[in-house]
Design a protein around this motif. Structure first.
Motif, PDB file in Angstrom:
ATOM      1  N   ALA A   1       4.429  10.353  -6.404  1.00 27.38           N
ATOM      2  CA  ALA A   1       5.516  10.644  -7.345  1.00 27.38           C
ATOM      3  C   ALA A   1       4.970  11.109  -8.688  1.00 27.38           C
ATOM      4  CB  ALA A   1       6.396   9.399  -7.524  1.00 27.38           C
ATOM      5  N   ALA A   2       3.883  10.493  -9.139  1.00 25.71           N
ATOM      6  CA  ALA A   2       3.278  10.892 -10.417  1.00 25.71           C
ATOM      7  C   ALA A   2       2.788  12.334 -10.354  1.00 25.71           C
ATOM      8  CB  ALA A   2       2.128   9.957 -10.765  1.00 25.71           C
TER       9      ALA A   2
ATOM     10  N   HIS B   1       0.842  -1.199   0.000  1.00 20.91           N
ATOM     11  CA  HIS B   1       0.000   0.000   0.000  1.00 20.91           C
ATOM     12  C   HIS B   1       0.876   1.247   0.000  1.00 20.91           C
ATOM     13  CE1 HIS B   1      -3.140  -2.661   2.198  1.00 20.91           C
ATOM     14  NE2 HIS B   1      -3.056  -2.931   0.921  1.00 20.91           N
ATOM     15  N   SER B   2       1.968   1.183   0.784  1.00 27.68           N
ATOM     16  CA  SER B   2       2.898   2.308   0.830  1.00 27.68           C
ATOM     17  C   SER B   2       3.516   2.536  -0.539  1.00 27.68           C
ATOM     18  CB  SER B   2       3.992   2.026   1.873  1.00 27.68           C
ATOM     19  OG  SER B   2       4.951   3.060   1.890  1.00 27.68           O
ATOM     20  N   GLN B   3       3.835   1.448  -1.243  1.00 33.14           N
ATOM     21  CA  GLN B   3       4.391   1.576  -2.591  1.00 33.14           C
ATOM     22  C   GLN B   3       3.387   2.225  -3.540  1.00 33.14           C
ATOM     23  OE1 GLN B   3       5.609  -2.356  -3.735  1.00 33.14           O
ATOM     24  NE2 GLN B   3       7.199  -2.505  -2.162  1.00 33.14           N
ATOM     25  N   ALA B   4       2.107   1.829  -3.417  1.00 33.71           N
ATOM     26  CA  ALA B   4       1.068   2.428  -4.260  1.00 33.71           C
ATOM     27  C   ALA B   4       0.948   3.914  -3.986  1.00 33.71           C
ATOM     28  CB  ALA B   4      -0.269   1.727  -4.025  1.00 33.71           C
ATOM     29  N   LEU B   5       0.991   4.286  -2.709  1.00 37.26           N
ATOM     30  CA  LEU B   5       0.927   5.706  -2.358  1.00 37.26           C
ATOM     31  C   LEU B   5       2.146   6.452  -2.879  1.00 37.26           C
ATOM     32  CD1 LEU B   5      -0.451   5.508   1.308  1.00 37.26           C
ATOM     33  CD2 LEU B   5      -1.601   6.538  -0.662  1.00 37.26           C
ATOM     34  N   ASP B   6       3.309   5.804  -2.818  1.00 38.89           N
ATOM     35  CA  ASP B   6       4.536   6.435  -3.331  1.00 38.89           C
ATOM     36  C   ASP B   6       4.422   6.687  -4.832  1.00 38.89           C
ATOM     37  OD1 ASP B   6       5.650   6.421  -0.829  1.00 38.89           O
ATOM     38  OD2 ASP B   6       6.867   4.621  -1.156  1.00 38.89           O
ATOM     39  N   VAL B   7       3.903   5.703  -5.578  1.00 34.82           N
ATOM     40  CA  VAL B   7       3.721   5.860  -7.023  1.00 34.82           C
ATOM     41  C   VAL B   7       2.737   6.993  -7.302  1.00 34.82           C
ATOM     42  CG1 VAL B   7       2.834   4.757  -9.124  1.00 34.82           C
ATOM     43  CG2 VAL B   7       4.284   3.463  -7.553  1.00 34.82           C
ATOM     44  N   PHE B   8       1.663   7.032  -6.538  1.00 35.06           N
ATOM     45  CA  PHE B   8       0.634   8.068  -6.684  1.00 35.06           C
ATOM     46  C   PHE B   8       1.227   9.461  -6.471  1.00 35.06           C
ATOM     47  CE2 PHE B   8      -2.724  10.578  -4.403  1.00 35.06           C
ATOM     48  CZ  PHE B   8      -3.565  10.778  -5.487  1.00 35.06           C
TER      49      PHE B   8
END
Length: 349
Positions: A57-58, A48-55
């Motif tokens: 960062a975009a 979930h943290s990775q998904a938030l990071d991708v979000f």
């Protein structure tokens, strides 16, 4: 679409957020997610943290990146990085990540609607028919990419449809900052049209300043006015053009604070009131009044202007009912407010 459950509308958003929080913490039955061990939960939290990071960062990479497109990229990354061994496990991970994204900005209608649409779009596939999970994941990743590509092209499609309503010599009144409105105006400029723009300051965050600078950069004559001058200058404009945070089932819109009063003034003086919005902002919400909106306050520095224990209210958005909207420019076409409900049915079937 189950209107009996959807009609609760925005008044149910806070309850939905609470349910989402419960789902993430205890895998509540609302998402059909079973209980996992502490180790598995730790693994999910990392993803979930990775998904938030991708979000995030975009959004940080490109200031013109739409929140919805950033969310789609984040959810697609969950599929790419998933270690699930079954389709059910993959869907659980997607639901968890989607809930995490929504909770990162629980009052955002755009983010909530885009996550829900993505889940419907991606999981409404024949992926379950694949015998091999790897093939199914590849299919879903491609499906997610198609959805992101469609969303990225939405702004250009709207600009093409809406610029025909901007005529030579027109005076266009805009409110706050909107990327899709700017794209529409730029398209009209590219077609050789000569017009001028009036922009309200857009309190409480004064995003009208950003809109003024952008319009000035494209070579359009532009003026900045106080929000409170909207009714005063309405007689001098030919049309009102605004964006939207959310297009609701009623055909009304949620947008920057002051949108409703602009629409009231426009209706009084018989000026067309147009809304430009991407279809990923269509939300199955049905507010009855302004109090149905979840509060999304923005700070306002009044401390130097008032004395004593004075309560300051600074909502950042309001609800404009469908009866005050002339047309909506969307990537699905030019719609009347009454047509929105039918389009929502098609989007969510």
């Amino acid at each position: 679409m189950n209107t009996a459950t959807d009609v609760c509308g925005i008044s149910a958003v806070s309850r939905a957020v609470a349910r989402a929080q419960a789902a993430i913490k205890s895998a509540a039955a609302t998402t059909g997610i079973p209980h996992f061990s502490a180790c598995a939960n730790a693994s999910f939290e990392a993803k979930h943290s990775q998904a938030l990071d991708v979000f995030r960062a975009a959004l940080n990479r490109d200031e013109d990146m739409a929140v919805a497109v950033a969310a789609i990229k984040a959810l697609t990354s969950v599929i790419q990085n998933s270690e699930a061994s079954t389709m059910m496990g993959l869907e659980i991970e997607l639901n968890q990540a989607s809930n995490s994204l929504r909770l990162s900005y629980p009052t955002s209608i755009t983010l909530s609607a885009s996550c829900e649409l993505f889940m419907r779009y991606v999981t409404r596939t024949q992926a379950i028919e694949f015998a091999d999970l790897h093939e199914a994941k590849s299919f879903l990743i491609a499906r997610g990419g198609q959805f992101a590509d469609t969303s990225l092209k939405a702004r250009a499609r709207i600009a093409e449809l809406g610029e025909g309503f901007v005529h030579d010599g027109s005076v266009v009144l805009c409110h706050g900052y909107s990327r899709v409105v700017l794209a529409l105006l730029q398209c009209a400029v590219n077609r050789g049209k000569h017009f001028s723009v009036i922009v309200t300051e857009g309190r409480p965050d004064a995003m009208g300043f950003k809109m003024v600078n952008a319009a000035n950069h494209m070579g359009v004559p532009v003026r900045l006015v106080l929000d409170s001058a909207a009714a005063c200058i309405m007689e001098t404009v030919d049309m009102v053009l605004v964006g939207a945070e959310g297009v609701l089932e009623s055909g009304g819109v949620v947008n920057k604070l002051g949108t409703f009063q602009l629409a009231l003034a426009a209706r009084t003086l018989s000026k067309p009131f147009y809304v430009a919005a991407e279809s990923y902002k269509f939300a199955r919400l049905f507010p009855v009044n302004q109090r149905d909106l979840p509060l999304d306050a923005k700070p306002v520095a009044f401390d130097k202007c008032v004395q004593g224990n004075i309560m300051v209210e600074s909502p950042s958005r309001d609800y404009c009912p469908p009866g005050f909207i002339s047309l909506l420019f969307t990537d699905l076409g030019v719609l009347t407010p009454a047509a929105v409900s039918d389009e929502l049915i098609q989007l969510y079937r």
